[in-house]
Scaffold this motif. Sequence first.
Motif, PDB file in Angstrom:
ATOM      1  N   UNK A  37       0.827  -1.211   0.000  1.00 37.79           N
ATOM      2  CA  UNK A  37       0.000   0.000   0.000  1.00 37.79           C
ATOM      3  C   UNK A  37       0.863   1.263   0.000  1.00 37.79           C
ATOM      4  N   UNK A  38       0.268   2.331  -0.450  1.00 40.92           N
ATOM      5  CA  UNK A  38       0.958   3.629  -0.425  1.00 40.92           C
ATOM      6  C   UNK A  38       1.061   4.138   1.005  1.00 40.92           C
ATOM      7  N   UNK A  39       2.153   4.809   1.291  1.00 39.73           N
ATOM      8  CA  UNK A  39       2.251   5.512   2.565  1.00 39.73           C
ATOM      9  C   UNK A  39       1.441   6.800   2.459  1.00 39.73           C
ATOM     10  N   UNK A  40       1.168   7.401   3.586  1.00 45.48           N
ATOM     11  CA  UNK A  40       0.440   8.668   3.587  1.00 45.48           C
ATOM     12  C   UNK A  40       1.213   9.721   2.790  1.00 45.48           C
ATOM     13  N   UNK A  41       2.538   9.756   2.972  1.00 46.50           N
ATOM     14  CA  UNK A  41       3.360  10.732   2.264  1.00 46.50           C
ATOM     15  C   UNK A  41       3.325  10.503   0.751  1.00 46.50           C
ATOM     16  N   UNK A  42       3.382   9.243   0.323  1.00 45.61           N
ATOM     17  CA  UNK A  42       3.317   8.949  -1.109  1.00 45.61           C
ATOM     18  C   UNK A  42       1.963   9.370  -1.686  1.00 45.61           C
ATOM     19  N   UNK A  43       0.916   9.058  -0.962  1.00 44.07           N
ATOM     20  CA  UNK A  43      -0.433   9.432  -1.411  1.00 44.07           C
ATOM     21  C   UNK A  43      -0.554  10.947  -1.552  1.00 44.07           C
ATOM     22  N   UNK A  60       6.048   1.872 -18.983  1.00 36.57           N
ATOM     23  CA  UNK A  60       7.422   2.051 -18.503  1.00 36.57           C
ATOM     24  C   UNK A  60       7.647   3.489 -18.043  1.00 36.57           C
ATOM     25  N   UNK A  61       7.194   4.441 -18.848  1.00 35.77           N
ATOM     26  CA  UNK A  61       7.340   5.858 -18.492  1.00 35.77           C
ATOM     27  C   UNK A  61       6.594   6.168 -17.198  1.00 35.77           C
ATOM     28  N   UNK A  62       5.367   5.686 -17.079  1.00 29.00           N
ATOM     29  CA  UNK A  62       4.569   5.945 -15.868  1.00 29.00           C
ATOM     30  C   UNK A  62       5.209   5.307 -14.640  1.00 29.00           C
ATOM     31  N   UNK A  63       5.716   4.085 -14.781  1.00 31.17           N
ATOM     32  CA  UNK A  63       6.353   3.413 -13.647  1.00 31.17           C
ATOM     33  C   UNK A  63       7.659   4.095 -13.258  1.00 31.17           C
ATOM     34  N   UNK A  64       8.395   4.579 -14.227  1.00 37.23           N
ATOM     35  CA  UNK A  64       9.627   5.314 -13.945  1.00 37.23           C
ATOM     36  C   UNK A  64       9.300   6.598 -13.186  1.00 37.23           C
ATOM     37  N   UNK A  68      10.469   7.568  -9.292  1.00 38.82           N
ATOM     38  CA  UNK A  68      11.128   8.828  -8.932  1.00 38.82           C
ATOM     39  C   UNK A  68      10.324   9.562  -7.856  1.00 38.82           C
ATOM     40  N   UNK A  69       9.013   9.570  -7.977  1.00 39.02           N
ATOM     41  CA  UNK A  69       8.161  10.213  -6.982  1.00 39.02           C
ATOM     42  C   UNK A  69       8.332   9.538  -5.621  1.00 39.02           C
ATOM     43  N   UNK A  70       8.357   8.222  -5.607  1.00 41.54           N
ATOM     44  CA  UNK A  70       8.551   7.479  -4.357  1.00 41.54           C
ATOM     45  C   UNK A  70       9.925   7.761  -3.768  1.00 41.54           C
ATOM     46  N   UNK A  71      10.934   7.809  -4.611  1.00 39.10           N
ATOM     47  CA  UNK A  71      12.300   8.090  -4.134  1.00 39.10           C
ATOM     48  C   UNK A  71      12.356   9.478  -3.499  1.00 39.10           C
TER      49      UNK A  71
END
Length: 78
Positions: A37-43, A60-64, A68-71
């Motif tokens: 699941x997504x963390x609150x911060x990721x959401x 691939x572009x969307x997952x990349x 990056x957003x998660x990082x």
Amino acid sequence: MNPPPQDPLAVLRRTFPGWYIDHDASLGRWIAMRYRPLTTQEHKAGAKYFLQRACPDRLTTALTDQAELTRRTRTSGS
């Protein structure tokens, strides 16, 4: 001599192991769903739990972008 083409589904699954990835040939859609699941911060940052695109390149572009957003979310300390 060119190497044989690789199966795009196998490449996506190998490249993004944190996601369940599949291709629905009848709908012509490529889908990805996070294993965790997504963390609150990721959401709050706009991360997605589920993605679908019309072709493997777009997925691939969307997952990349999601990686990056998660990082960035994890390194920002928020």
